[in-house]
Design an enzyme around this catalytic site. Structure first.
Site, PDB file in Angstrom:
ATOM      1  N   ASP A 212       1.013  -1.059   0.033  1.00 55.73           N
ATOM      2  CA  ASP A 212      -0.131  -0.058   0.007  1.00 55.73           C
ATOM      3  C   ASP A 212       0.917   1.376   0.101  1.00 55.73           C
ATOM      4  OD1 ASP A 212      -2.682   1.019  -0.270  1.00 55.73           O
ATOM      5  OD2 ASP A 212      -3.011   1.198   2.077  1.00 55.73           O
TER       6      ASP A 212
ATOM      7  N   ASP B  38       2.036   2.709   7.788  1.00 58.03           N
ATOM      8  CA  ASP B  38       0.966   1.734   7.614  1.00 58.03           C
ATOM      9  C   ASP B  38       1.226   0.367   6.775  1.00 58.03           C
ATOM     10  OD1 ASP B  38      -1.640   0.691   7.463  1.00 58.03           O
ATOM     11  OD2 ASP B  38      -2.433   2.559   6.685  1.00 58.03           O
TER      12      ASP B  38
END
Lengths: 401, 280
Positions: free
Chosen positions: B131, B149
């Site tokens: 991501d 993240d």
């Protein structure tokens, strides 16, 4: 890029002469064209020339084949069943016999048997694995050269090519011997996708750190320099300049050989029958077919000596020698210091051929099916695709592959 | 959300920071760790995914990824939640930064280097971030970039949390490469992150997204990701040609056409930067 001789019918004496003239070189032996008793003496005659080397191609592309000459070799299995062969002791026996034969022939590397892939699927990949594992067990005392034999359809399928390349990362073979059937049995390929995929395979294998030899090639495969193939192999007749699986299938009557002598014009990348040279002379264009910046033999020089070319007596073997000499020279200068220079060199070759062919075609001088005109754009677009997909990585890693 | 203060009595200056679909995020001050971020994962999220996110950061141990100080579980009015307390990096997201305009050439090179460093460590730990995008990158006041993240990261040595039969995997549209879009799980490795980083850099250099800008719907974006060949990215710098090649390679549709690994890409950008700083 190196140039190997792909042994074919009637090439014994010519191979010896050329390897001697070239101060060395490699001949890929063909059990289809050599009797068992001829193999060792011929191999010895090449190996005794300084820098002469042989490779032995077991031609196990279609093991169901009923080719009398292939079956006459000791290593060829007397019974073959696809399912059982690759999981049982028969494969070990085949590899053991090939090891012995390679020892007898003192080959430079052992070309492993490889089935023709009609489709690159799980079965074919498993068979490749089995062959490689059996070869490792057989303890060859020389480098292993893994065969990848592809049908035209397999080579046209990007999905299958990706599968092959993903899987080959596990093989880590030192050398690959790549043979690919031409689409529609053509001599010069006019299918950009086929050519582009072939280059992609070579590049992928090279970037994995392996060497790649492209078998059954003609001069169109000079483009393999763009991915730094280590060698291309070619020979006399068309059936050793393009991979024809059918020729390994069954005991054909000796092929009918059309008696026509073709002259190769290296700067035009095209071949012409001698009567066509007569026309070129008549319209004042013959000199443009004279090879530029490369030595030619006296028999070929006679074509340009003022007489009518078809009457100077250029024989078929002399024309073959000329073709192979030219290709040896062209391969030798095809790879440059950088990726961009190599691409420029091939572009230059294509531009030069295009200009010449335009002039010749303007006077109705054509090489029939051996005229390169239609292949020029195919090679160009193939280079374009290569630059777009692998150009950056090849540019960066050129000196290390 | 008064319960947060009660559940974490050692944290002061608790301030809501961000809320996504998967978690609540607060900034706070910890007595010994200083400025921190507290992430509380929604109870409807798979706790295994949270566990893997934590494991990823701990295994990668990158100085470009905020360090996790502590983790645990807390009972909240909405259920039992996994929480993560990590270093707070001051700065703004790359997304916010790009709203001010594109990065200059030196910033682009630095972004590429700083993102490849943690991606190489992830590769060594057999982890794919999956991501990489401007929202998950922070640029701090020194101009250094941080990767955040690992919430949908994939541990290649563990069984996947997404079913292989799903037609689509977990991804952010426009950044994920074709193999991730199509959930070809066996094909997802560090080269997927190279593609996403390539898109991020391309966007950062032009402040326009190469696949999303001007598109009408999801199908068109997917089509672009799978087939649109982007024009070469040309920076105004001495090492422009080599950098163009690197980004061009990272953006290849087929993973075998990309650099062979994040490590290879890191070597490449290191050479680019060296050329940039030493060439006359």
């Amino acid at each position: 890029m190196d140039f190997y001789l792909q042994f074919g019918w009637g090439m014994m004496g010519m191979s010896r002469d050329l390897i001697r003239d070239w101060n060395g070189g490699t001949v890929i032996l063909s059990p289809r064209d050599l009797e068992p008793k001829q193999l060792e003496p011929f191999s010895k005659s090449i190996n005794t020339i300084e820098n002469g080397r042989v490779l032995f191609d077991p031609q196990f592309y279609l093991p169901h084949s009923d080719h009398i000459r292939l079956r006459s070799h000791d290593y060829w299995p007397s019974a073959y069943s696809t399912g059982a062969f690759f999981v049982g002791p028969a494969l070990d026996t085949l590899l053991s016999k090939l090891k012995h034969l390679n020892d007898e022939l003192d080959s430079a590397a052992a070309i492993l048997p490889g089935l023709l892939a009609n489709e690159i699927d799980g079965d074919w990949l498993n068979i490749q694995n089995a062959i490689l594992n059996a070869a490792k067990k057989a303890n060859f005392s020389r480098p292993l050269c893994q065969t990848i034999a592809l049908s035209a359809d397999a080579c046209r399928s990007e999905e299958q090519i990706v599968r092959l390349l993903e899987h080959s990362a596990q093989w880590k073979s030192e050398v690959y011997y790549l043979v690919c059937e031409h689409p529609r049995g053509s001599y010069l390929v006019t299918d950009s996708l086929w050519l582009s995929n072939l280059l992609d395979v070579i590049a992928g294998l090279k970037l994995l750190g392996s060497k790649v030899v492209v078998g059954y090639s003609n001069h169109q495969m000079l483009i393999a320099a763009a991915v730094k193939a280590d060698a291309i192999a070619s020979g006399t007749w068309m059936n050793v300049r393009a991979f024809p699986p059918e020729k390994f299938r069954e005991a054909l009557e000796e092929e009918e050989r059309r008696k026509a002598t073709w002259y190769y014009c290296p700067q035009g990348l095209s071949e012409y029958k001698l009567p066509m040279l007569d026309i070129a002379k008549k319209v004042g264009l013959l000199d443009q077919l004279l090879p530029v910046n490369m030595p030619i033999e006296s028999a070929v020089a006679l074509l340009f000596d003022g007489g009518q070319p078809s009457t100077v007596g250029l024989t078929e073997p002399q024309a073959f020698r000329h073709y192979l000499n030219c290709l040896k020279h062209q391969t030798g200068v095809s790879v440059k210091q950088t990726f961009d220079q190599t691409i420029e060199e091939h572009d230059r070759l294509l531009d030069e051929a295009e200009a010449l062919l335009k002039t010749l075609t303007g006077s109705r001088i054509k090489g029939q099916l051996r005229d390169f005109s239609e292949a020029i754009e195919v090679n160009r677009s193939t280079l374009g695709a290569l630059i777009a997909t692998r150009g950056g990585v090849l540019r960066r890693r050129w000196s290390t592959i | 959300m008064q319960w947060v203060g009660t559940a974490f009595p050692d944290l002061t200056k608790l301030t809501p920071f961000n809320e996504g679909g998967q978690k609540w995020v607060f900034s706070a001050v910890h007595p010994s760790d200083g400025d921190v971020v507290l992430k509380i994962i929604h109870p409807n999220q798979d706790p295994e995914a949270a566990r893997r996110e934590i494991l990823a950061v701990q295994q990668i141990k990158s100085s470009r990824v905020p360090e996790i100080f502590e983790t645990g579980q807390v009972t909240t009015p909405v259920g039992v939640c996994v929480w993560i307390r990590e270093r707070r990096v001051h700065g703004i997201s790359l997304r916010e930064r790009l709203q001010q305009g594109p990065l200059n050439a030196q910033e682009i090179l630095r972004l590429c280097l700083h993102m490849l460093e943690p991606l190489v460590l992830a590769e060594q730990a057999h982890i794919v971030h999956r991501d990489v995008k401007p929202e998950n990158i922070i640029v701090d006041p020194n101009g250094d970039f941080w990767l955040l993240d690992f919430g949908i990261s994939r541990h290649l040595t563990m069984s996947p949390l997404t079913r292989a039969s799903s037609p689509f995997g977990k991804f952010t549209l426009g950044y994920a490469p074709p193999e991730q879009l199509r959930n070809v799980q066996t094909d997802i490795d560090s080269r997927a992150d190279l593609f996403a980083l390539g898109v991020t850099i391309y966007e950062a250099a032009g402040a326009r997204h190469p696949f999303l800008s001007g598109t009408a719907d999801v199908a068109e974006i997917i089509k672009r990701v799978e087939s649109l060949v982007l024009p070469p990215l040309l920076l105004n710098c001495k090492a422009s040609a080599s950098f163009r090649d690197l980004i061009g390679a990272m953006l290849q549709k087929r993973r075998d056409h990309r650099p062979g690994s994040a490590a290879e890409a890191l070597d490449w950008i290191t050479d680019v930067i060296e050329h940039e700083t030493t060439a006359p």
